[in-house]
Structure formats: C-alpha cells, structure tokens
Scaffold this active site. Sequence first.
Site, PDB file in Angstrom:
ATOM      1  N   SER A   9      30.983  41.014  15.939  1.00  0.00           N
ATOM      2  CA  SER A   9      31.564  41.320  17.247  1.00  0.00           C
ATOM      3  C   SER A   9      31.520  42.821  17.478  1.00  0.00           C
ATOM      4  O   SER A   9      32.132  43.600  16.734  1.00  0.00           O
ATOM      5  CB  SER A   9      33.009  40.836  17.308  1.00  0.00           C
ATOM      6  OG  SER A   9      33.637  41.432  18.427  1.00  0.00           O
ATOM      7  N   MET A  69      36.365  36.739  28.473  1.00  0.00           N
ATOM      8  CA  MET A  69      37.825  36.577  28.513  1.00  0.00           C
ATOM      9  C   MET A  69      38.285  37.156  29.837  1.00  0.00           C
ATOM     10  O   MET A  69      38.904  38.222  29.907  1.00  0.00           O
ATOM     11  CB  MET A  69      38.453  37.301  27.313  1.00  0.00           C
ATOM     12  CG  MET A  69      38.254  36.545  26.007  1.00  0.00           C
ATOM     13  SD  MET A  69      38.445  37.590  24.570  1.00  0.00           S
ATOM     14  CE  MET A  69      36.786  38.266  24.479  1.00  0.00           C
ATOM     15  N   GLY A 143      42.044  39.249  22.790  1.00  0.00           N
ATOM     16  CA  GLY A 143      42.392  40.547  23.367  1.00  0.00           C
ATOM     17  C   GLY A 143      42.085  41.717  22.454  1.00  0.00           C
ATOM     18  O   GLY A 143      41.734  42.792  22.931  1.00  0.00           O
ATOM     19  N   PHE A 144      42.218  41.503  21.157  1.00  0.00           N
ATOM     20  CA  PHE A 144      42.061  42.621  20.227  1.00  0.00           C
ATOM     21  C   PHE A 144      41.396  42.168  18.926  1.00  0.00           C
ATOM     22  O   PHE A 144      41.569  41.018  18.514  1.00  0.00           O
ATOM     23  CB  PHE A 144      43.430  43.232  19.897  1.00  0.00           C
ATOM     24  CG  PHE A 144      44.155  43.708  21.125  1.00  0.00           C
ATOM     25  CD1 PHE A 144      43.880  44.952  21.682  1.00  0.00           C
ATOM     26  CD2 PHE A 144      45.078  42.887  21.760  1.00  0.00           C
ATOM     27  CE1 PHE A 144      44.522  45.370  22.844  1.00  0.00           C
ATOM     28  CE2 PHE A 144      45.725  43.291  22.920  1.00  0.00           C
ATOM     29  CZ  PHE A 144      45.447  44.544  23.470  1.00  0.00           C
ATOM     30  N   GLY A 145      40.692  43.115  18.301  1.00  0.00           N
ATOM     31  CA  GLY A 145      40.142  42.853  16.979  1.00  0.00           C
ATOM     32  C   GLY A 145      41.206  43.136  15.918  1.00  0.00           C
ATOM     33  O   GLY A 145      42.284  43.662  16.219  1.00  0.00           O
ATOM     34  N   GLY A 146      40.893  42.757  14.700  1.00  0.00           N
ATOM     35  CA  GLY A 146      41.732  43.121  13.567  1.00  0.00           C
ATOM     36  C   GLY A 146      43.015  42.323  13.390  1.00  0.00           C
ATOM     37  O   GLY A 146      43.899  42.734  12.641  1.00  0.00           O
ATOM     38  N   GLY A 178      37.895  35.388  15.335  1.00  0.00           N
ATOM     39  CA  GLY A 178      39.168  36.053  15.054  1.00  0.00           C
ATOM     40  C   GLY A 178      39.608  35.889  13.611  1.00  0.00           C
ATOM     41  O   GLY A 178      39.722  34.775  13.114  1.00  0.00           O
ATOM     42  N   GLY A 179      39.807  37.029  12.941  1.00  0.00           N
ATOM     43  CA  GLY A 179      40.363  36.994  11.585  1.00  0.00           C
ATOM     44  C   GLY A 179      39.448  36.447  10.513  1.00  0.00           C
ATOM     45  O   GLY A 179      39.900  36.110   9.415  1.00  0.00           O
TER      46      GLY A 179
HETATM   47  C1  DX5 Z   1      39.218  38.946  20.171  1.00  0.00           C
HETATM   48  C2  DX5 Z   1      37.719  38.855  20.253  1.00  0.00           C
HETATM   49  C3  DX5 Z   1      37.019  38.838  18.949  1.00  0.00           C
HETATM   50  C4  DX5 Z   1      37.276  40.043  18.069  1.00  0.00           C
HETATM   51  C5  DX5 Z   1      37.382  39.523  16.664  1.00  0.00           C
HETATM   52  O1  DX5 Z   1      39.770  38.664  21.394  1.00  0.00           O
HETATM   53  O2  DX5 Z   1      37.329  37.675  20.939  1.00  0.00           O
HETATM   54  O3  DX5 Z   1      35.626  38.598  19.079  1.00  0.00           O
HETATM   55  O4  DX5 Z   1      36.306  41.036  18.124  1.00  0.00           O
HETATM   56  O5  DX5 Z   1      37.720  40.574  15.843  1.00  0.00           O
HETATM   57  P1  DX5 Z   1      38.119  40.398  14.329  1.00  0.00           P
HETATM   58  O6  DX5 Z   1      36.950  39.797  13.600  1.00  0.00           O
HETATM   59  O7  DX5 Z   1      38.431  41.791  13.905  1.00  0.00           O
HETATM   60  O8  DX5 Z   1      39.326  39.481  14.276  1.00  0.00           O
HETATM   61 ZN    ZN Z   2      35.159  37.126  20.926  1.00  0.00          ZN
END
Ligand code: DX5
Ligand code: ZN
Length: 220
Positions: A9, A69, A143-146, A178-179
């Site tokens: 991603s 999204m 909404g967010f990574g990590g 995600g995760g």
């Molecule tokens: C979150 C995104 C994901 C995100 C995953 O809303 O859809 O694609 O980049 O990030 P990680 O792998 O860090 O959970």
């Molecule tokens: Zn995604």
Amino acid sequence: MKTKKIAPSLLSADFSNIEKDIKMVEEGGADLLHLDVMDGHFVPNITFGPFIVKAIKKVATIPLDVHLMIKNPGDYVESFCDAGADYLTVHVEATPHLHRVLQQIKAKGVKVGVSLNPHTPLSSIEEVLDDLDMILIMAVNPGFGGQSFIPNTIEKLKRLQQMLEKHQATHIEVNVDGGIKLENIREVSDAGCDIFVSGSSIFKADNPKEMIQQMKKELE
Ligand code: DX5
Ligand code: ZN
C-alpha cells in the site's frame, strides 16, 4: 487456480519520490500496487484523486489495485478507470446503489471490487456476487496505515469462504487490508486470503524488498 499476491500500500510510501518506492517494491516481487483514495468524508483522512493515479500508472509496471474510500463512488469510478485502475474497489457502505456502481466499473473493462468495513456483515454482498472479481475485507477501520489487525477478521474470512463455496463463487479473489505483517500473514492466508495489502510492514521495514520476499515465503 488463484495465486497469492502481495500488494504494497503506497499510503506508507514516500510521496516526495514515489517512483523510487514503486521501483523498489516491484524489484522486491510485489504483484500489485495498492492505492488508497480517501475523501475526508467516508474516512477521516484525505489522500489523492485520479490525477495522481494517472501519474503512478505512467511509472508502474504491475497492475494498480485502487481502493476508493469515498462517499458516492458512482460519481467518480469512470475517472479512476480512465486514470489506469486495473482493479477498482468501492465500499458497500458508501453508496445506496451498489449494483449500479459495480456495473459502471464492469462497463469500463476494469476488475470489479467491493470492500466491507469491519462491522459490515458478509450478507451485504450476497446478492451481487455474480458481479464481483474481488472482495476486499477491511481488517482495520479504514483511514490510516499502521493500525492493529482486528482478530475477528479471521472468522469472517472463514465464513466468507463458506459463502463463496455455497454460491460457486470461489473464483472471486479475496483481498485483506490492514494490519498484515510477517507474523500473521500465514494465518490470514489459511483463512482464505488471496491478495495481501501491506503498507507499514513493508515500507517501514529496514529492507522492504526482503520483507516482500519473506512474506511470499510464508505463503508457499
Ligand atoms: C487503510 C488503508 C490501507 C493501509 C494499510 O485505510 O486501506 O490500505 O494502507 O496499512 P497497514 O498495512 O499499515 O495496516
Ligand atoms: Zn486500502
């Protein structure tokens, strides 16, 4: 037979030199590039639109997995298809007219994906399985990574397999987002995942190319 795919991603990549990071993950063996489009309404974050997807398409050599999204995706799917999406995914929660939006994507010759938030039941897509190439199961709130992988996702994936078998729809690719990390990728795979989206685990690794290789090894 479906093949297991790693989709880094770009949300966790360096956008000041995105071409460098794209080349890096391509050399590492990435199968798809996952692009997260956020509108600040459907999710509490804003990223980019078709203009940036088009720029990425120019430098990428692997297919683009575009994850919308955004609210009212029907207003924008054609632009994202024209920008170069190879897979285009919309959220079931984002439109009251999911069937129509899926037809819009299909009409552009792009692979049709639908995504479910963690709280959204699998039954919400049971009536549109015939129209799908891919199902994206959110393992975090978008909404967010990590963020941390929500454990209930494993059971949901197993129930999804049962639903796909019941409807003779096991050709649909299952994408989990995600995760995902080295420590849980095998369990997610065994539960029925085909496409593994991973942002922070790949881009924040000391050696992202090696991380992709290690993830692929876990999937053998
Ligand atoms: C979150 C995104 C994901 C995100 C995953 O809303 O859809 O694609 O980049 O990030 P990680 O792998 O860090 O959970
Ligand atoms: Zn995604």
